[in-house]
Design an enzyme around this catalytic site. Structure first.
Site, PDB file in Angstrom:
ATOM      1  N   ASP A 167       9.125   6.976 -56.441  1.00  0.00           N
ATOM      2  CA  ASP A 167       8.541   6.155 -55.374  1.00  0.00           C
ATOM      3  C   ASP A 167       9.473   6.045 -54.166  1.00  0.00           C
ATOM      4  O   ASP A 167       9.533   5.000 -53.510  1.00  0.00           O
ATOM      5  CB  ASP A 167       8.188   4.767 -55.924  1.00  0.00           C
ATOM      6  CG  ASP A 167       7.335   3.961 -54.943  1.00  0.00           C
ATOM      7  OD1 ASP A 167       6.685   4.562 -54.067  1.00  0.00           O
ATOM      8  OD2 ASP A 167       7.347   2.721 -55.042  1.00  0.00           O
ATOM      9  N   TYR A 168      10.208   7.122 -53.878  1.00  0.00           N
ATOM     10  CA  TYR A 168      10.979   7.115 -52.631  1.00  0.00           C
ATOM     11  C   TYR A 168      10.011   7.118 -51.445  1.00  0.00           C
ATOM     12  O   TYR A 168       9.005   7.838 -51.444  1.00  0.00           O
ATOM     13  CB  TYR A 168      11.881   8.348 -52.549  1.00  0.00           C
ATOM     14  CG  TYR A 168      13.132   8.251 -53.371  1.00  0.00           C
ATOM     15  CD1 TYR A 168      14.229   7.501 -52.926  1.00  0.00           C
ATOM     16  CD2 TYR A 168      13.235   8.907 -54.590  1.00  0.00           C
ATOM     17  CE1 TYR A 168      15.389   7.421 -53.677  1.00  0.00           C
ATOM     18  CE2 TYR A 168      14.394   8.828 -55.351  1.00  0.00           C
ATOM     19  CZ  TYR A 168      15.465   8.082 -54.885  1.00  0.00           C
ATOM     20  OH  TYR A 168      16.610   7.994 -55.635  1.00  0.00           O
ATOM     21  N   GLU A 169      10.338   6.307 -50.426  1.00  0.00           N
ATOM     22  CA  GLU A 169       9.456   6.188 -49.261  1.00  0.00           C
ATOM     23  C   GLU A 169      10.172   6.464 -47.941  1.00  0.00           C
ATOM     24  O   GLU A 169       9.542   6.508 -46.889  1.00  0.00           O
ATOM     25  CB  GLU A 169       8.812   4.797 -49.247  1.00  0.00           C
ATOM     26  CG  GLU A 169       8.023   4.523 -50.540  1.00  0.00           C
ATOM     27  CD  GLU A 169       7.285   3.194 -50.541  1.00  0.00           C
ATOM     28  OE1 GLU A 169       7.365   2.459 -49.541  1.00  0.00           O
ATOM     29  OE2 GLU A 169       6.622   2.890 -51.560  1.00  0.00           O
ATOM     30  N   HIS A 170      11.500   6.651 -48.006  1.00  0.00           N
ATOM     31  CA  HIS A 170      12.309   6.934 -46.814  1.00  0.00           C
ATOM     32  C   HIS A 170      13.295   8.044 -47.176  1.00  0.00           C
ATOM     33  O   HIS A 170      13.826   8.064 -48.293  1.00  0.00           O
ATOM     34  CB  HIS A 170      13.038   5.673 -46.344  1.00  0.00           C
ATOM     35  CG  HIS A 170      12.125   4.505 -46.160  1.00  0.00           C
ATOM     36  ND1 HIS A 170      11.325   4.347 -45.058  1.00  0.00           N
ATOM     37  CD2 HIS A 170      11.861   3.446 -46.983  1.00  0.00           C
ATOM     38  CE1 HIS A 170      10.613   3.233 -45.179  1.00  0.00           C
ATOM     39  NE2 HIS A 170      10.921   2.674 -46.345  1.00  0.00           N
ATOM     40  N   GLN A 229      -0.930   5.571 -53.395  1.00  0.00           N
ATOM     41  CA  GLN A 229      -1.009   4.186 -52.919  1.00  0.00           C
ATOM     42  C   GLN A 229      -2.185   4.030 -51.942  1.00  0.00           C
ATOM     43  O   GLN A 229      -2.013   3.944 -50.732  1.00  0.00           O
ATOM     44  CB  GLN A 229       0.306   3.783 -52.256  1.00  0.00           C
ATOM     45  CG  GLN A 229       1.507   3.838 -53.191  1.00  0.00           C
ATOM     46  CD  GLN A 229       2.792   3.387 -52.513  1.00  0.00           C
ATOM     47  OE1 GLN A 229       2.814   2.373 -51.811  1.00  0.00           O
ATOM     48  NE2 GLN A 229       3.864   4.131 -52.719  1.00  0.00           N
TER      49      GLN A 229
END
Length: 319
Positions: A167-170, A229
């Protein structure tokens, strides 16, 4: 017994024909090695819920568990940052950043012992750490993978966990580096028998999608679930819009088990009050309801987990 000359020629001819047939098969397999990385998925009874990120004392035992679904708790989060007051990247050396007092190793063992249909996974990354964003920031593929395999194996074995979620988002690394790091991590942990499943949690953002789609293209065959998501879309999403989004992301992650999702506090996407379960029934009728996941148990606690019960009841209905 002696063999006649005609019989000998016949056998030689048969062998030559078989050789031609075999050679043709080899050539065709070389041209078309993998027509699809996944068999076409069908309806499933997978229910997944993130837990522990908000430190509001939610416990595994608070959440209702239907015995007729496959239930995955997902601890949120393990992050490769220091645990100091000003966290900094550690190049794949993961630490726990979830509510480990209420969601401890003994609590994991207890909930799995009490419910044979429960598995517990660990989500990596997340949106933030401390007062800033949590960046994927490896120094190199080899060093990050080595550190990640070592540190995560320790955590997973300590907590008796079953899988991981990405769930890395950056990102401070390009898509190909992300794909290699995460792909090699999943491959190694599965090969070593440390985990039995892995999932990814992308959303509709250009940078996010570029990284996860690079991962999917190279290592999609190792990824068991796509926790897309859908709640990152605008609040007030309609059923028809949700169905369109689901079709788009199923095309992006072709062959994958893309799960339907909502956020407990109703702050984005299609909410249960506005038709989420109507959309799920449409998907189920099309053999496309591969599962449901919710963000998060922490927020659902105040609502008495009413939608967890409804989600699981729907999934428990025979396909």
């Amino acid at each position: 017994m002696p063999i006649s000359l005609r019989a000998c020629y016949t056998r030689i001819g048969t062998i030559m024909e078989f050789s031609k047939y075999f050679l043709t098969l080899v050539i065709l397999q070389a041209i078309f090695p993998h027509p699809s990385i996944h068999a076409a998925p069908k309806n499933s009874n997978i229910f997944r819920e993130y837990i522990g990120a908000e430190f509001n004392n939610v416990r595994f035992t608070d959440v209702p568990i239907n015995p007729n679904v496959e239930f995955h708790f997902i601890l949120s989060f393990a992050i490769d940052y220091t645990t100091s007051s000003s966290p900094s990247p550690t190049d794949g050396k993961f630490n726990s950043f979830w509510d480990s007092d209420n969601l401890s190793p003994s609590k994991v063992s207890s909930i799995k012992s009490d419910h044979s249909n429960v598995k517990v996974a660990l989500s990596l990354g997340g949106d933030s750490v401390g007062n800033g964003y949590a960046y994927f920031n490896p120094s190199s593929v080899d060093s990050w993978v080595s550190n990640a395999v070592s540190s995560l194996t320790d955590i997973i074995q300590k907590y008796n966990l079953d899988g991981i979620d990405i769930d890395y988002e950056h990102f401070s690394a390009d898509p190909d580096t992300f794909a290699e790091c995460i792909g090699q991590l999943i491959k190694t942990l599965k090969k070593n028998g440390v985990i039995s499943f892995a999932s990814i949690a992308p959303f509709d953002d250009d940078q996010v999608q570029s990284h996860y789609l690079a991962l999917w293209r190279s290592y999609g065959h190792l990824i068991d679930y796509v926790n897309f998501q859908f709640y990152a879309y605008d609040q007030g999403t309609t059923v028809s819009q949700f169905m369109k989004y689901f079709e788009e992301q199923s095309s992006n992650y072709e062959g994958g088990k893309v799960l339907a999702s909502f956020i407990s506090d109703g702050s984005g996407g299609l909410s249960p009050d506005n038709g989420f379960f109507t959309a799920c029934n449409h998907l189920k009728s099309q053999q496309q309801l591969y599962g449901i996941f919710i963000w998060s148990a922490d927020d659902s606690k105040a609502e008495g987990f009413r939608y967890e019960k409804q989600s699981q009841a729907l999934l428990a209905i025979p396909h």
